[in-house]
Design an enzyme around this catalytic site. Structure first.
Site: not given
Ligand code: C2G
Length: 160
Positions: A49, A51
């Site tokens: 990703k 990341k």
């Molecule tokens: N999230 C949220 N509010 C935030 C930050 C994150 O609701 N302020 C939610 C994101 O929308 C996501 C979840 O928390 O649904 C996890 O966020 P991340 O750890 O950033 O995950 P991400 O990198 O988006 O990976 O296959 C899907 C991916 O693995 C998602």
């Protein structure tokens, strides 16, 4: 009275530097069903990703596992495992934050797909940016800014 079938909820995420946005999402997910499964992105998957997480997969998975309402944590190793996870775990609803809105609609053939509003004002990226400000490389800059401000305050105080 016999209970109806368990309503199983599924989501995925990196959950790096676990913060209130992650917690608020998990709380809402736990309230949506009887069983909550969370796929946590592995370090290798995150690399695809683009990341790199501060916290290792093992620690991120342990943290998420310890959250009240989380019943099972799975390693998320690729984009295309979701359909299999949904079928293998009899998932009723797949939920993501709305930064992913529309990206997983195709899973609607297998289960309900829901996007919830993100928690505003917090993100792992923002936390990393704040932390980088304390990187030794920036300490000199911070120090000279403090010196400048102190001199200005002294100057204006002397003016009375
Ligand atoms: N999230 C949220 N509010 C935030 C930050 C994150 O609701 N302020 C939610 C994101 O929308 C996501 C979840 O928390 O649904 C996890 O966020 P991340 O750890 O950033 O995950 P991400 O990198 O988006 O990976 O296959 C899907 C991916 O693995 C998602």
């Amino acid at each position: 009275m016999t209970r109806g079938p368990e309503r199983t909820v599924l989501t995925y995420g990196t959950f790096d530097l676990f913060h209130i946005g992650h917690l608020r999402l998990i709380e809402r997910l736990a309230a949506m069903g009887d069983r909550l499964i969370v796929g946590v992105s592995t370090d290798e998957f995150n690399a695809t990703k683009g990341k790199t997480s501060v916290v290792s997969y093992e620690d991120r998975a342990d943290i998420v596992s310890s959250i009240k309402g989380v019943d099972l944590v799975l390693p998320e190793e690729g984009w295309d495992q979701k359909a299999r996870d949904i079928e293998d775990n009899d998932v009723d609803v797949f939920v993501m934050g709305d930064d992913w809105k529309g990206k997983f609609d195709h899973l609607g053939e297998l289960c309900e797909v829901v996007y919830l509003p993100r928690t505003q004002g917090i993100s792992s990226t923002a936390i990393k940016q704040m932390l980088s400000a304390f990187d030794p490389v920036h300490l000199d800059e911070l120090q000279s800014a403090v010196t400048t401000l102190t001199n200005l305050l002294t100057h204006y105080r002397d003016l009375g």
